[in-house]
Design an enzyme around this catalytic site. Structure first.
Site, PDB file in Angstrom:
ATOM      1  N   LYS A  43      28.015 -14.648 -47.807  1.00 16.01           N
ATOM      2  CA  LYS A  43      28.008 -13.617 -46.158  1.00 16.01           C
ATOM      3  C   LYS A  43      29.475 -13.890 -45.716  1.00 16.01           C
ATOM      4  O   LYS A  43      29.760 -13.335 -45.245  1.00 16.01           O
ATOM      5  CB  LYS A  43      27.140 -14.391 -45.294  1.00 16.01           C
ATOM      6  CG  LYS A  43      25.117 -13.510 -45.634  1.00 16.01           C
ATOM      7  CD  LYS A  43      25.201 -13.467 -44.012  1.00 16.01           C
ATOM      8  CE  LYS A  43      24.569 -15.328 -43.318  1.00 16.01           C
ATOM      9  NZ  LYS A  43      23.969 -15.360 -42.426  1.00 16.01           N
ATOM     10  N   GLY A  79      21.746 -11.725 -34.095  1.00 19.73           N
ATOM     11  CA  GLY A  79      21.312 -12.071 -35.097  1.00 19.73           C
ATOM     12  C   GLY A  79      19.332 -12.434 -34.471  1.00 19.73           C
ATOM     13  O   GLY A  79      19.737 -12.343 -33.742  1.00 19.73           O
ATOM     14  N   SER A 119      14.171  -3.629 -32.278  1.00 22.89           N
ATOM     15  CA  SER A 119      14.081  -2.393 -33.640  1.00 22.89           C
ATOM     16  C   SER A 119      12.822  -1.806 -33.283  1.00 22.89           C
ATOM     17  O   SER A 119      11.842  -1.715 -32.409  1.00 22.89           O
ATOM     18  CB  SER A 119      13.892  -3.843 -34.997  1.00 22.89           C
ATOM     19  OG  SER A 119      13.428  -3.111 -35.755  1.00 22.89           O
ATOM     20  N   TYR A 146       7.948  -9.621 -38.657  1.00 21.62           N
ATOM     21  CA  TYR A 146       9.371  -9.074 -37.916  1.00 21.62           C
ATOM     22  C   TYR A 146       9.109  -8.204 -36.507  1.00 21.62           C
ATOM     23  O   TYR A 146       9.943  -8.618 -35.167  1.00 21.62           O
ATOM     24  CB  TYR A 146       9.945  -8.466 -39.288  1.00 21.62           C
ATOM     25  CG  TYR A 146      11.602  -8.217 -38.638  1.00 21.62           C
ATOM     26  CD1 TYR A 146      12.614  -8.640 -37.557  1.00 21.62           C
ATOM     27  CD2 TYR A 146      11.834  -6.640 -38.248  1.00 21.62           C
ATOM     28  CE1 TYR A 146      13.867  -8.170 -37.223  1.00 21.62           C
ATOM     29  CE2 TYR A 146      12.460  -6.066 -37.543  1.00 21.62           C
ATOM     30  CZ  TYR A 146      14.038  -6.452 -36.914  1.00 21.62           C
ATOM     31  OH  TYR A 146      14.995  -5.930 -36.888  1.00 21.62           O
ATOM     32  N   LYS A 183      22.371  -8.875 -48.437  1.00 17.50           N
ATOM     33  CA  LYS A 183      20.547  -8.683 -48.087  1.00 17.50           C
ATOM     34  C   LYS A 183      20.155  -9.031 -48.789  1.00 17.50           C
ATOM     35  O   LYS A 183      18.446  -8.930 -48.654  1.00 17.50           O
ATOM     36  CB  LYS A 183      20.900  -7.643 -47.266  1.00 17.50           C
ATOM     37  CG  LYS A 183      21.601  -8.056 -45.313  1.00 17.50           C
ATOM     38  CD  LYS A 183      21.624  -6.207 -44.860  1.00 17.50           C
ATOM     39  CE  LYS A 183      20.293  -6.081 -44.045  1.00 17.50           C
ATOM     40  NZ  LYS A 183      19.710  -6.805 -43.184  1.00 17.50           N
ATOM     41  N   SER A 208       4.606   8.244 -52.469  1.00 19.00           N
ATOM     42  CA  SER A 208       4.408   8.501 -51.234  1.00 19.00           C
ATOM     43  C   SER A 208       2.905   8.482 -51.386  1.00 19.00           C
ATOM     44  O   SER A 208       1.845   8.354 -52.968  1.00 19.00           O
ATOM     45  CB  SER A 208       3.764   9.884 -50.433  1.00 19.00           C
ATOM     46  OG  SER A 208       3.527   9.963 -50.234  1.00 19.00           O
TER      47      SER A 208
END
Length: 331
Positions: A43, A79, A119, A146, A183, A208
């Site tokens: 990073k 973050g 998010s 998450y 990432k 799909s």
């Protein structure tokens, strides 16, 4: 705004955080306190050429605040643990819930305004829509740890009676753009598509596994990181201009869902090549946790006064591919 004021950016070495640091520098703000896990050498290039005054390890930040007692004017809490394939909820709970509560409590006690990253993963399958009203988080059923952690903090913040002088939780949709080189699996489809084109000229997309979506026609609201950091900056600007923006949750997408096929076609166009796509089975570990459609209702941010146009998918991808990926450049 006073260009010498002290601004904290958490997640400062990461994708969105490092772009925000660069954007603040461009606007004359160099008195920045950067917070992150700086042990990740991959990073480091994200911050090359940028200016700041302090660099603080993420887990030492609150002790650092007690010791140094800096006069902080604004916090961008970007973050987070964003890995949707990390199934250990305790990891997300520590970084995305408990850590965020500590940021909030500091801001409340010290009268510091805060903008934090929520998010679109909070919306789950979208069965309740994509409206950023304050009743919805209590109904939402995110598909992964998450998304659950982000929704848990949103709900906690909404219930708090003790609040910072201003707060906004930005529900980031599918953000793409420069400084995501580190990432890995979680980088954008554009990044992976560009790499695949370079190696074999073909982009592989997930088939799909739902009859109501054709292969490649899964739809997401893709938003360019330059728009994201512009909104972050605008919110700080409004606060210091004493323009009233309500505290709360705000969607941050373009308001227009586009297909992964559109995304890949735009990536090929960015290097002036014809599209070639193959469809592969989606990994089973994410198959039942995959969002097939997201689209931000952007009316709330617009009503708050944000009127700048967003990059179209084609323009954003073209800028990213030509000026960053192809050139090996960082923002």
């Amino acid at each position: 705004m006073d260009k010498n004021m002290s601004i904290v950016v958490t997640g400062a070495a990461g994708f969105i955080g490092s772009c925000l640091v660069g954007y603040l520098n461009e606007h004359g703000f160099n008195n920045l306190i950067l917070v992150d896990d700086f042990s990740r050498e991959d990073k480091t290039p994200n911050l090359d050429g940028k200016k700041w005054t302090s660099e603080v390890e993420r887990e030492q930040f609150f002790d650092w605040l007690k010791e140094h007692k800096p006069g902080i004017d604004f916090i961008f809490h970007i973050g987070a643990r964003t890995d949707t394939t990390e199934f250990d909820y305790s990891v997300h709970e520590h970084l995305n819930v408990e850590y965020s509560k500590k940021i909030w409590e500091y801001c409340t006690a010290n009268n510091v305004p805060v903008v934090y990253a929520s998010s679109a993963a909070t919306y789950g399958n979208g069965e309740f829509g994509y409206d950023d009203d304050h009743e919805l988080p209590y109904k939402l059923q995110p598909l992964n740890a998450y998304g659950i952690s982000k929704n848990e903090f949103d709900k906690w913040a909404l219930k708090e009676t003790k609040q910072p002088p201003f707060w906004a939780g930005l529900k980031f949709f599918n953000v793409y753009g420069p400084n995501e080189y580190h990432k890995g699996r979680m980088a954008s489809v554009i990044f992976h598509s560009y790499k695949q084109i370079g190696s074999n000229g073909v982009v592989k997309l997930f088939k799909s596994h739902r009859p109501d979506f054709k292969d490649g026609q899964q739809l997401r609201d893709f938003v360019y990181v330059k728009d994201v950091i512009n909104v972050c900056y605008w919110l700080m600007e409004q606060f210091y201009a004493q323009h009233k923006v309500d505290n709360g949750l705000y969607n941050l997408g373009t308001g227009k869902a586009r297909s992964f096929e559109d995304l890949v076609n735009a990536t090929f166009a960015g290097i002036d090549r014809h599209s070639k796509i193959e469809y592969i089975d989606m990994p089973e570990d994410i198959r039942d946790k995959y969002q097939y459609f997201t689209e931000a209702n952007m009316s709330k941010l617009q009503k708050a006064g944000y009127s700048a146009p967003f990059y179209s998918l084609e323009d954003g991808v073209d800028d990213y591919v030509r000026n960053y990926l192809s050139a090996g450049e960082y923002y």
